[in-house]
Motif scaffolding. Structure first.
Motif, PDB file in Angstrom:
ATOM      1  N   HIS A  46       0.835  -1.206   0.000  1.00  0.00           N
ATOM      2  CA  HIS A  46       0.000   0.000   0.000  1.00  0.00           C
ATOM      3  C   HIS A  46       0.863   1.247   0.000  1.00  0.00           C
ATOM      4  CE1 HIS A  46       1.089  -0.546   4.217  1.00  0.00           C
ATOM      5  NE2 HIS A  46       0.839   0.743   4.410  1.00  0.00           N
ATOM      6  N   THR A  47       0.219   2.375  -0.230  1.00  0.00           N
ATOM      7  CA  THR A  47       0.851   3.669  -0.036  1.00  0.00           C
ATOM      8  C   THR A  47      -0.037   4.417   0.942  1.00  0.00           C
ATOM      9  OG1 THR A  47       1.444   5.766  -1.080  1.00  0.00           O
ATOM     10  CG2 THR A  47      -0.153   4.392  -2.272  1.00  0.00           C
ATOM     11  N   ASP A  48       0.572   5.050   1.942  1.00  0.00           N
ATOM     12  CA  ASP A  48      -0.228   5.530   3.071  1.00  0.00           C
ATOM     13  C   ASP A  48      -1.272   6.574   2.676  1.00  0.00           C
ATOM     14  OD1 ASP A  48       0.890   3.825   4.911  1.00  0.00           O
ATOM     15  OD2 ASP A  48       2.529   5.205   5.412  1.00  0.00           O
ATOM     16  N   SER A  91      -0.820  11.018   1.573  1.00  0.00           N
ATOM     17  CA  SER A  91       0.392  11.355   2.315  1.00  0.00           C
ATOM     18  C   SER A  91       1.596  11.602   1.399  1.00  0.00           C
ATOM     19  CB  SER A  91       0.692  10.209   3.265  1.00  0.00           C
ATOM     20  OG  SER A  91       2.047  10.181   3.594  1.00  0.00           O
ATOM     21  N   LEU A  92       2.403  12.565   1.794  1.00  0.00           N
ATOM     22  CA  LEU A  92       3.702  12.790   1.164  1.00  0.00           C
ATOM     23  C   LEU A  92       4.712  11.778   1.706  1.00  0.00           C
ATOM     24  CD1 LEU A  92       5.992  14.456  -0.246  1.00  0.00           C
ATOM     25  CD2 LEU A  92       5.967  15.939   1.758  1.00  0.00           C
ATOM     26  N   LEU A  93       4.844  11.770   3.010  1.00  0.00           N
ATOM     27  CA  LEU A  93       5.825  10.869   3.610  1.00  0.00           C
ATOM     28  C   LEU A  93       5.344  10.362   4.963  1.00  0.00           C
ATOM     29  CD1 LEU A  93       7.541  12.516   6.061  1.00  0.00           C
ATOM     30  CD2 LEU A  93       8.498  13.654   4.076  1.00  0.00           C
ATOM     31  N   THR A  94       5.920   9.230   5.347  1.00  0.00           N
ATOM     32  CA  THR A  94       5.635   8.634   6.654  1.00  0.00           C
ATOM     33  C   THR A  94       6.958   8.432   7.370  1.00  0.00           C
ATOM     34  OG1 THR A  94       3.734   7.463   5.736  1.00  0.00           O
ATOM     35  CG2 THR A  94       4.584   6.644   7.834  1.00  0.00           C
ATOM     36  N   LEU A 144       5.476   1.765  -2.925  1.00  0.00           N
ATOM     37  CA  LEU A 144       4.539   0.985  -2.115  1.00  0.00           C
ATOM     38  C   LEU A 144       5.361   0.376  -0.988  1.00  0.00           C
ATOM     39  CD1 LEU A 144       2.427  -0.932  -4.794  1.00  0.00           C
ATOM     40  CD2 LEU A 144       1.779   1.122  -3.514  1.00  0.00           C
ATOM     41  N   HIS A 145       4.707   0.056   0.118  1.00  0.00           N
ATOM     42  CA  HIS A 145       5.445  -0.586   1.202  1.00  0.00           C
ATOM     43  C   HIS A 145       4.543  -1.586   1.911  1.00  0.00           C
ATOM     44  CE1 HIS A 145       3.400   2.795   3.181  1.00  0.00           C
ATOM     45  NE2 HIS A 145       3.394   2.054   4.283  1.00  0.00           N
TER      46      HIS A 145
END
Ligand code: OGA
Ligand code: MN
Length: 295
Positions: free
Chosen positions: A121-123, A131-134, A268-269
């Motif tokens: 997924h991508t947050d 979201s830009l970044l997590t 994706l993470h």
């Protein structure tokens, strides 16, 4: 903050910190920086430049309270709140904990309150403005495993045959919290959550501000807009499988003290269950920065 300037081994770009690539497709570690100290504008810009180059940045050996992580995160934009709820029904706090510790007993469990993170997924792609970044700060990690995987969607897009790129051009997917919960077999979204997070529509191919294109996929997607439901889902499932092949993936092996941040626009993470979840605690503090509408 260190005064010496280190050049990236890959691009030759100069950074005001020591930086070393961690993999071929994404990832770099930064050492010698103490994130408890205020970030100068120069250093902030350098972190963003490094994020553009490496997509995943890991600051080693950090010792931040939740408040200090909150302050550091604020340097990069607006901090996101969460639709997710604890088992108790309470909303996640802004700096919340990703953990396998049971809410009631405080002991490690193989069935923590949410397991959505184990799917690609991508947050917050279920947000109109995702979201830009997590950032995750590793407080406690298993002696081995409990890795996080990151797949580079710029490379995955680039590797597609030209006719497939053309076919994806202009396609949009519908993302929602409700679909996400269904896709992952989690507790279903409540009516309140559905009202809070109505479905949104995003391009399947995202264009970065610098012009590069990347695939925008993952577990928060319901279907392809304007396409037969099953056909659209099959198309995206096939695309996801190829886009997350090992050759596009950086595997982050956590060390306690890591403060890792990643670019949700181009990656994706997912978490990997490659440890004994019922034995070893895995505790990370999480903050999410709001981005811009995908185009
Ligand atoms: C997240 C996430 C993965 C992990 O915090 O957004 O997906 O490995 N975490 O815990
Ligand atoms: Mn995530």
């Amino acid at each position: 903050m260190p005064l010496e300037t280190a050049a990236s081994a890959r691009s030759g770009r100069a950074y005001p910190f020591a930086i070393r690539p961690l993999g071929d497709v994404a990832g770099a570690e930064i050492t010698g920086v103490d994130l408890r100290e205020p970030l100068t504008p120069e250093l902030r810009d350098a972190v963003m430049a490094a994020l553009e180059e490496f997509h995943v940045l890991c600051f080693r050996d950090q010792d931040l309270t939740k408040e200090q992580q909150f302050d550091f995160t604020l340097n990069f934009g607006e901090i996101e709140g969460h639709v997710g709820r604890l088992k108790s029904g309470e909303q996640y706090p802004v700096v919340h904990t990703v953990t396998n510790l049971d809410e009631q007993t405080g002991l490690p469990t193989a069935t923590p309150s949410t397991h959505g993170n184990y799917f690609w997924h991508t947050d917050k792609s279920y947000h109109d403005i995702p979201s830009l970044l997590t950032m995750l700060h590793a407080i406690q990690v298993p002696p081995e495993g409990g890795d996080t995987l990151f797949a580079n969607m710029l490379l995955a897009y680039e590797a597609l045959p030209a006719d497939e790129k053309a076919a994806l051009d202009g396609l949009h997917a519908i993302h929602s919290w409700e679909a996400s919960r269904k896709n992952t077999g989690n507790r279903p979204a409540t009516e309140e959550q559905k009202r809070e997070r109505p479905p949104v529509r995003h391009p399947v191919v995202r264009t970065h501000p610098d012009g590069r294109k990347s695939l925008y996929l993952g577990m928060h997607i319901s279907h392809v807009d304007g396409m037969d439901y099953d056909e659209g889902r099959a198309l995206l499932a096939d695309l996801l499988e190829r886009a997350t092949a090992d050759r596009f993936v950086y595997r982050h092996a956590w060390r306690p003290g890591d403060l890792t941040l990643w670019d949700n626009r181009v990656l994706l993470h997912r978490a990997d269950r490659n440890y004994d979840m019922a034995t070893y605690p895995r505790v990370l503090h999480r903050t999410v920065v709001k981005g811009t509408r995908p185009v």
